[in-house]
Structures are given as structure tokens and as C-alpha cells.
Write an enzyme that holds these catalytic residues in place. Structure first.
Site, PDB file in Angstrom:
ATOM      1  N   LYS A   1       0.845  -1.195   0.000  1.00 29.94           N
ATOM      2  CA  LYS A   1       0.000   0.000   0.000  1.00 29.94           C
ATOM      3  C   LYS A   1       0.882   1.247   0.000  1.00 29.94           C
ATOM      4  O   LYS A   1       0.938   2.015   0.963  1.00 29.94           O
ATOM      5  CB  LYS A   1      -0.936  -0.011   1.208  1.00 29.94           C
ATOM      6  CG  LYS A   1      -1.957  -1.143   1.169  1.00 29.94           C
ATOM      7  CD  LYS A   1      -2.828  -1.133   2.415  1.00 29.94           C
ATOM      8  CE  LYS A   1      -3.828  -2.279   2.400  1.00 29.94           C
ATOM      9  NZ  LYS A   1      -4.654  -2.322   3.628  1.00 29.94           N
ATOM     10  N   THR A   2       1.586   1.427  -1.093  1.00 33.90           N
ATOM     11  CA  THR A   2       2.537   2.529  -1.224  1.00 33.90           C
ATOM     12  C   THR A   2       1.999   3.562  -2.211  1.00 33.90           C
ATOM     13  O   THR A   2       1.030   3.327  -2.924  1.00 33.90           O
ATOM     14  CB  THR A   2       3.897   2.003  -1.710  1.00 33.90           C
ATOM     15  OG1 THR A   2       3.696   1.207  -2.890  1.00 33.90           O
ATOM     16  CG2 THR A   2       4.561   1.149  -0.643  1.00 33.90           C
TER      17      THR A   2
END
Length: 310
Positions: free
Chosen positions: A152-153
Site C-alpha cells: 500500500k505505497t
């Protein structure tokens, strides 16, 4: 819960991990910030100036190679007074800021690189700081396993965010969809069963890729282990449920299958200790890199360097 360490966790330069493409990303970031004329740069010109990088809040220094390259591409050089991965606190004289680097180059170059460099350093250092704090808290609570980030970047900024996790001592987990095969609930539902999903993945994975399966209960975990999954993710379990399932799976499959157990799903510093036990190999959380506070930095051209125009 945690205690700070002034020493970096990694020995040697993490810059050696970076791919050949990383410098072109920096070129693109600079182009985004100056897409046409640099009007303010015209005002200051090319006279050589020296500037000081100040840390104005406590934290772990991270992102040094990126910061250096940003200024290099603008014709400047950076001399660091702090080692990457070290913890910066208030200065010894009690002031509210700490000198961490000296930057030298043309005035226009310093100001071209300033905002891109500070934004990157603040974000990367913030991730490293939160990662280090949570890791040390887990260690002080007796957890011996791995603390990992997630995928989840921020699009286009993954390399820096994953780098910050490494500097802070956390594992990066999989870097991308090509790094490891993770079969989540949607994969399983689309395929029909965990067993069929793992079997199909093995057909293309070769010998070098691990397969991880996300499971919702102990029965699904048993099916994934029996199918040959390498990593079992206990997703959205309660803290007590994780401890019961992990212990049961270890005992049930001892001497039969080798696998890693991971726990994930909404874990944060205020609840992670309910899940931390040494039957779990990996604790993964996006809380160490998603929405983390920044470390505050500023770059100030040293006074007394004004050019007098006649």
C-alpha cells in the site's frame, strides 16, 4: 514502550540495492517541479553558495542517496554530518534544530533542488522513524519475528517508501506483483478454491518464487498448507484468534510441512501487541508507511553571502 537507538540498524550502504533506473526517477521529479522557466532562479543566478540542512524535529535520517542525487543533478554537493539510519534529536546546545548536512553549489541549483529534496527526505525519514519505533517496541515486548510493510505505497514513490522501511529495520515484504505470488481472497474466489489457486500458481512460479495465501480461518489455513503454500497470512483475525490458530497450526503440521505464518489486517501501534507472539513469523502493517508523520527539515543558505550588483 520503545527506546531510541542512535546507531543505524544496517551496516553498509543501502544505495547498493537501488536499480539502474532510480536516477531517472529523480530527473522526472525535478522536471515536474520546473516544467519550463525557473523565474526565481533567474533572480539569484549561478554564484556559489553554501546552505545548511537543519533537522527541526526528532527522527531517523533516511533517503540520503536520493537527496544527494537530487542536488547533484542541480550542480551541488552534499556533505553529511549524520549517518543514514542514525537518530537525530535536539542539538546538544539545547536549540530546536540540528545541523545534519552542508550543501554547496550555485544559488540557483540549491533552490531548484531544495523542495524536491526536502519533500523526499521528510517522507523517507518519517517512514524510517515509525518503522524503527514500532520494531523496537515489539522487541521490548519479546517479539522475535519480522516486522514488514505492505504494497500500500504511493504510486511513483514506492522505491523511496520501501527504502525508508529498510533504513528503519523493517522488511519491505514483496516489492511488487512480480516479487512473490500472493493469493488473496479475490484470487481464491475467482479461481474456485485455495487448492486450485495454489496448484495453478505453482505451474508458472518456477522454483524461485514463494506462494503466499491469505486465509480467513484455520480450516482455510490447513487447506493452503496442504496445497503447498510457503506463507500463510492470517488476515483480520482477533488477537486471541491469532494465538489459538498459530499454536494449533504449528502443532498440527510439525514435521510434515514447512511454512511461515504471517498476521495482517488493521494492525497499528495501539493494537499490534495483542497479536505479537512467537508462533507468528511475520507481522505486516501499512501503518509504518501509510499516513506516517514526516520528519521536519529546512535548508537555509548561510547568511552573509549576498551578491552586490553594481
Amino acid at each position: 514502550m520503545h527506546t531510541h537507538s542512535d546507531q543505524p540498524i544496517h551496516h553498509g550502504s543501502l544505495e547498493h540495492l537501488l536499480p539502474p533506473s532510480w536516477k531517472s526517477q529523480i530527473t522526472a521529479w525535478l522536471a515536474e517541479d520546473t516544467p519550463s522557466y525557473d523565474y526565481a532562479g533567474y533572480v539569484v543566478g549561478e554564484h556559489t553558495r553554501t546552505a545548511t540542512l537543519w533537522a527541526k524535529s526528532a527522527g531517523i535520517i533516511a533517503g540520503v542517496p536520493f537527496f544527494d542525487e537530487i542536488f547533484k543533478q542541480c550542480g551541488c554537493t552534499v556533505v553529511w554530518h549524520a549517518v543514514e539510519g542514525s537518530y537525530i534529536n535536539r542539538a546538544h546546545d539545547g536549540s530546536k534544530k540540528t545541523k545534519v548536512a552542508t550543501v554547496t553549489g550555485p544559488a540557483r541549483g540549491l533552490l531548484l533542488a531544495e523542495r524536491v529534496g526536502l519533500n523526499l527526505l521528510a517522507r523517507c525519514s518519517g517512514i524510517a522513524t515509525v518503522s524503527r519505533n514500532l520494531l523496537l517496541s515489539l522487541r521490548s515486548a519479546g517479539y522475535e519475528g519480522i516486522l514488514a510493510g505492505t504494497r500500500k505505497t504511493t504510486p511513483g514513490f514506492r522505491l523511496v517508501e520501501k527504502y525508508g522501511m529498510l533504513v528503519g529495520g523493517a522488511d519491505t515484504h514483496r516489492m511488487d506483483l512480480s516479487s512473490m505470488i500472493m493469493l488473496k481472497d479475490n484470487h481464491v474466489w475467482s479461481r474456485g478454491s485455495i487448492t486450485d489457486a495454489v496448484r495453478t500458481a505453482k505451474m508458472v512460479a518456477g522454483f524461485s518464487l514463494k506462494i503466499e495465501v491469505e486465509v480467513q480461518n484455520e480450516e482455510e489455513a490447513d487447506e493452503a498448507i496442504a496445497a503447498g503454500a510457503d506463507v500463510i497470512m492470517l488476515d483480520n483475525f482477533t488477537g486471541e484468534g491469532v494465538k489459538i490458530a498459530a499454536k494449533s497450526l504449528r502443532e498440527k503440521w510439525k514435521g510434515k510441512r514447512e511454512f511461515l505464518l504471517e498476521v495482517s489486517g488493521g494492525l497499528r501501534e495501539d493494537n499490534v501487541f495483542d497479536y505479537a507472539n512467537n508462533d507468528i513469523d511475520i507481522i505486516s502493517t501499512s501503518s509504518i508507511h501509510q499516513g506516517t508523520p514526516h520528519v521536519d527539515f529546512s535548508l537555509k543558505i548561510d547568511p552573509g553571502q549576498a551578491t552586490v550588483t553594481k
